[in-house]
Write a protein that holds these residues in place. Sequence first.
Motif, PDB file in Angstrom:
ATOM      1  N   ALA A 129      73.205 113.832  41.156  1.00 57.04           N
ATOM      2  CA  ALA A 129      72.972 113.557  39.853  1.00 57.04           C
ATOM      3  C   ALA A 129      72.425 114.600  39.122  1.00 57.04           C
ATOM      4  O   ALA A 129      72.702 114.867  38.100  1.00 57.04           O
ATOM      5  CB  ALA A 129      71.693 112.223  39.967  1.00 57.04           C
ATOM      6  N   ALA A 130      71.338 115.454  39.809  1.00 53.09           N
ATOM      7  CA  ALA A 130      70.919 116.787  38.914  1.00 53.09           C
ATOM      8  C   ALA A 130      71.912 117.515  39.033  1.00 53.09           C
ATOM      9  O   ALA A 130      72.019 118.501  37.789  1.00 53.09           O
ATOM     10  CB  ALA A 130      69.861 117.329  39.894  1.00 53.09           C
ATOM     11  N   LYS A 131      72.929 117.948  39.730  1.00 51.47           N
ATOM     12  CA  LYS A 131      73.978 118.623  39.445  1.00 51.47           C
ATOM     13  C   LYS A 131      74.878 118.371  38.296  1.00 51.47           C
ATOM     14  O   LYS A 131      75.232 119.001  37.437  1.00 51.47           O
ATOM     15  CB  LYS A 131      74.756 118.727  40.919  1.00 51.47           C
ATOM     16  CG  LYS A 131      75.863 119.911  40.955  1.00 51.47           C
ATOM     17  CD  LYS A 131      76.406 119.843  42.189  1.00 51.47           C
ATOM     18  CE  LYS A 131      77.739 120.910  42.157  1.00 51.47           C
ATOM     19  NZ  LYS A 131      77.958 120.924  43.716  1.00 51.47           N
ATOM     20  N   LEU A 132      75.362 117.133  38.400  1.00 47.53           N
ATOM     21  CA  LEU A 132      76.095 116.383  37.145  1.00 47.53           C
ATOM     22  C   LEU A 132      75.478 116.433  35.979  1.00 47.53           C
ATOM     23  O   LEU A 132      76.018 116.960  34.884  1.00 47.53           O
ATOM     24  CB  LEU A 132      76.280 114.978  37.522  1.00 47.53           C
ATOM     25  CG  LEU A 132      77.026 114.075  36.398  1.00 47.53           C
ATOM     26  CD1 LEU A 132      78.510 114.838  36.216  1.00 47.53           C
ATOM     27  CD2 LEU A 132      77.500 112.878  36.984  1.00 47.53           C
ATOM     28  N   ALA A 133      73.845 116.278  36.011  1.00 52.06           N
ATOM     29  CA  ALA A 133      73.338 116.353  34.560  1.00 52.06           C
ATOM     30  C   ALA A 133      73.199 117.871  34.115  1.00 52.06           C
ATOM     31  O   ALA A 133      73.379 118.137  32.744  1.00 52.06           O
ATOM     32  CB  ALA A 133      72.162 115.868  34.768  1.00 52.06           C
ATOM     33  N   GLN A 153      75.666 120.020  34.698  1.00 50.57           N
ATOM     34  CA  GLN A 153      77.035 120.361  34.127  1.00 50.57           C
ATOM     35  C   GLN A 153      77.186 119.776  32.792  1.00 50.57           C
ATOM     36  O   GLN A 153      77.921 120.544  32.029  1.00 50.57           O
ATOM     37  CB  GLN A 153      78.048 119.662  35.214  1.00 50.57           C
ATOM     38  CG  GLN A 153      77.914 120.522  36.464  1.00 50.57           C
ATOM     39  CD  GLN A 153      79.310 119.727  37.546  1.00 50.57           C
ATOM     40  OE1 GLN A 153      79.377 118.733  37.238  1.00 50.57           O
ATOM     41  NE2 GLN A 153      79.223 120.665  38.376  1.00 50.57           N
ATOM     42  N   GLN A 154      76.769 118.663  32.726  1.00 51.19           N
ATOM     43  CA  GLN A 154      76.683 117.865  31.229  1.00 51.19           C
ATOM     44  C   GLN A 154      76.147 118.549  30.130  1.00 51.19           C
ATOM     45  O   GLN A 154      76.592 118.706  29.125  1.00 51.19           O
ATOM     46  CB  GLN A 154      76.372 116.448  31.562  1.00 51.19           C
ATOM     47  CG  GLN A 154      77.372 115.742  32.203  1.00 51.19           C
ATOM     48  CD  GLN A 154      77.115 114.149  32.382  1.00 51.19           C
ATOM     49  OE1 GLN A 154      75.790 113.790  32.279  1.00 51.19           O
ATOM     50  NE2 GLN A 154      77.816 113.400  32.894  1.00 51.19           N
ATOM     51  N   LYS A 155      74.842 119.248  30.621  1.00 47.16           N
ATOM     52  CA  LYS A 155      74.156 119.947  29.626  1.00 47.16           C
ATOM     53  C   LYS A 155      74.737 121.185  29.154  1.00 47.16           C
ATOM     54  O   LYS A 155      74.786 121.792  27.888  1.00 47.16           O
ATOM     55  CB  LYS A 155      72.783 120.270  30.289  1.00 47.16           C
ATOM     56  CG  LYS A 155      71.694 120.438  29.525  1.00 47.16           C
ATOM     57  CD  LYS A 155      70.471 120.779  30.196  1.00 47.16           C
ATOM     58  CE  LYS A 155      69.248 121.126  29.144  1.00 47.16           C
ATOM     59  NZ  LYS A 155      67.839 121.088  29.804  1.00 47.16           N
ATOM     60  N   GLU A 156      75.519 121.931  30.266  1.00 43.79           N
ATOM     61  CA  GLU A 156      76.241 123.133  29.782  1.00 43.79           C
ATOM     62  C   GLU A 156      77.359 122.724  28.810  1.00 43.79           C
ATOM     63  O   GLU A 156      77.605 123.530  28.321  1.00 43.79           O
ATOM     64  CB  GLU A 156      76.827 123.738  31.195  1.00 43.79           C
ATOM     65  CG  GLU A 156      75.596 124.366  32.121  1.00 43.79           C
ATOM     66  CD  GLU A 156      76.089 124.931  33.453  1.00 43.79           C
ATOM     67  OE1 GLU A 156      77.334 124.851  33.564  1.00 43.79           O
ATOM     68  OE2 GLU A 156      75.387 125.410  34.328  1.00 43.79           O
ATOM     69  N   GLU A 157      78.087 121.728  29.196  1.00 45.74           N
ATOM     70  CA  GLU A 157      79.355 121.294  28.183  1.00 45.74           C
ATOM     71  C   GLU A 157      78.798 121.150  26.844  1.00 45.74           C
ATOM     72  O   GLU A 157      78.841 121.113  25.774  1.00 45.74           O
ATOM     73  CB  GLU A 157      79.801 120.099  28.653  1.00 45.74           C
ATOM     74  CG  GLU A 157      80.522 120.441  29.919  1.00 45.74           C
ATOM     75  CD  GLU A 157      81.197 119.193  30.777  1.00 45.74           C
ATOM     76  OE1 GLU A 157      80.991 117.920  30.190  1.00 45.74           O
ATOM     77  OE2 GLU A 157      81.583 119.242  31.611  1.00 45.74           O
TER      78      GLU A 157
END
Length: 189
Positions: free
Chosen positions: A179-183, A185-189
């Motif tokens: 979940a932290a990894k996905l968050a 990644q989404q923040k970088e986008e």
Amino acid sequence: MSKWAVIYSSVTGNTKMVAEAIAQAAEEADIFRVQDAPVDLSAYDIVAIGYWLRLGQPDPLTLKYLAKVQDSKVVFFQTHGAEPTSEHAITSFARAGYNLGPGCEILGTFGCQGKINPALLEKRKHAGADDPHGGAESQKRWQQAASHPDEQDLSDARELVTRMERKLELKKKFLAKQAAKLAAQQKEE
């Protein structure tokens, strides 16, 4: 630790002994005979369901109950006269899982030999060698099963609780990391 519901079906007392060992090892556990078990299991983190085998699957009372179990993390435990690593014992876990209601996750399994019902033994004594329950090999297995569950079986059942708790903890950590990894990644986008 997790809150456990330990649900069992027992005729000769074998499965009840294993259920009690599991409940004792869990810090917080409620224990129920299958005929008295709740249908709403939402208050429990882990649902341990124990049964004896009949025709290579859980006994009839347990089969009926399994369909009512929904959206739960389940641990199966079983007692039987067969060798614990036999195809008969292993495929019975699959049959139990097949009968679970929707949304369940099977965390683990435990099986051990147990004393066979004396009435059934008497009936099987006259089975011919071509019957899967007849012959000298079956009688040898029945004698071996007569001393189970033994102290080692009950110790292994208690250890099951530790293994399942560890499995749940590792899964929680993994999902949190994902979940932290996905968050990120989404923040970088």
